[in-house]
Design a protein around this motif. Structure first.
Motif, short mmCIF file in Angstrom:
data_model
loop_
_atom_site.label_atom_id
_atom_site.label_comp_id
_atom_site.label_asym_id
_atom_site.label_seq_id
_atom_site.Cartn_x
_atom_site.Cartn_y
_atom_site.Cartn_z
N ILE A 1 0.84 -1.20 0.00
CA ILE A 1 0.00 0.00 0.00
C ILE A 1 0.87 1.26 0.00
O ILE A 1 0.57 2.24 -0.67
N ALA B 1 -3.66 1.85 -5.24
CA ALA B 1 -4.42 1.79 -3.99
C ALA B 1 -4.97 3.16 -3.62
O ALA B 1 -6.13 3.29 -3.20
N PHE C 1 -7.54 -2.36 3.76
CA PHE C 1 -6.20 -2.70 3.29
C PHE C 1 -5.67 -3.91 4.05
O PHE C 1 -6.05 -4.16 5.19
N LYS D 1 2.70 -0.55 4.95
CA LYS D 1 1.47 0.18 5.26
C LYS D 1 1.68 1.68 5.05
O LYS D 1 2.79 2.19 5.16
N TYR E 1 -6.70 -1.47 8.38
CA TYR E 1 -5.91 -2.63 7.97
C TYR E 1 -6.48 -3.88 8.64
O TYR E 1 -6.82 -3.85 9.83
#
Length: 300
Positions: free
Chosen positions: A166, A172, A188, A195, A203
């Motif tokens: 990501i 994304a 995600f 991240k 997440y």
């Protein structure tokens, strides 16, 4: 309304600032172009469009070229590898040169973050973002939304999981910005060191990510092995890859997506690329009507 404002409105720099209504109009017009039986509809005849790619590309570049030629435009293809950029010419000077030669619009892919926004302030023809750094890739997200809307009818309430790197993904980001405008639920899933804390989405674990209507796998940037961000392709597949075993647990109505290029047997098993629930190649097909619409919009 000033000329600069009009050019800005016809440009497509990203989806973060684009309204839901404008995105919807692009998706609707793309449906018109997809249904059009004519291979060439010369609405852009006599117009010159330059494809300026300062980064490598296959799908995006050829998709834009097909779209431009289907609209009857004259196409100029620029490749940084065989240009004066190799002699030290700046990206600005290159784009300004093509503008001076009379192009009517430019499609541009570049690596430096923030440069496209600066170019758009100085260049007096519409610019279309074909991917800028890890900022945005608006036409990819538009074709993704188009693919989802064709599958599910609407985007509101759709559960979309985006899995992979990501932090470095412009795909994304553009998908997140656009999907949230339509009321979709974006989640995600990524290794801790991939991240992006600044993005407004939760997440979840890989197991939870699979409980979605759309499972979008991102390309593993294998070149990051050298920096130590990825231990190995095998380890990534074990923890974050869409394997046959994991795919067997997704809902019957769910679809598998991927922006490509694909690392088969890394982020997704080879057998799943053309699985009945995969929409990976239809995504590529949908890129042509989307880009026809964006080009038409720029030249109108």
């Amino acid at each position: 309304m000033t000329t600069t404002t009009l050019v800005r409105q016809r440009s497509l720099l990203g989806l973060k600032e684009l309204s839901k209504e404008e995105i919807s109009s692009i998706l609707d017009r793309a449906a018109y172009w997809e249904a059009n039986p004519n291979k060439i509809e010369p609405v852009a005849q006599g117009k010159f469009v330059a494809n300026m790619f300062f980064e490598n590309s296959t799908r995006t570049r050829f998709s834009f070229e097909v779209a431009e030629k289907r609209l009857g435009a004259e196409v100029l293809n620029f490749s940084a590898a065989v240009s004066s950029v190799q002699k030290g010419e700046s990206i600005y000077d290159t784009v300004r040169t093509l503008e001076s030669m009379g192009i009517d619009a430019g499609v541009i892919r570049l690596k430096p973050i923030g440069l496209l926004a600066e170019l758009a302030k100085k260049i007096k023809v519409p610019l279309i973002n074909a991917g800028d750094g890890n900022n945005e890739h608006p036409t990819q997200a538009l074709l993704d939304l188009y693919t989802m809307r064709k599958q599910f009818g609407e985007l509101k309430g759709l559960n979309v999981s985006i899995v992979g790197d990501i932090m470095h993904s412009r795909v994304a980001r553009s998908n997140l910005y656009a999907l949230q405008k339509f009321g979709a639920n974006v989640r995600f899933c990524a290794p801790d060191n991939m991240k992006a804390a600044e993005l407004d989405a939760p997440y979840v674990s890989m197991e939870e990510a699979l409980r979605a209507d759309v499972i979008m796998m991102l390309r593993v940037q294998l070149e990051r092995h050298e920096s130590g961000m990825i231990n190995s392709a095998e380890a990534y597949r074990e923890h974050f890859g869409l394997t046959e075993e994991r795919a067997a647990t997704i809902a019957p109505h769910a679809i598998i997506m991927h922006p490509a290029p694909i690392n088969r047997d890394v982020e997704i098993d080879d057998s799943l690329v053309e699985h009945p629930q995969s929409r990976i190649f239809p995504q590529m097909s949908n890129g042509v009507p989307i880009r026809m619409t964006v080009i038409e919009r720029a030249l109108s």
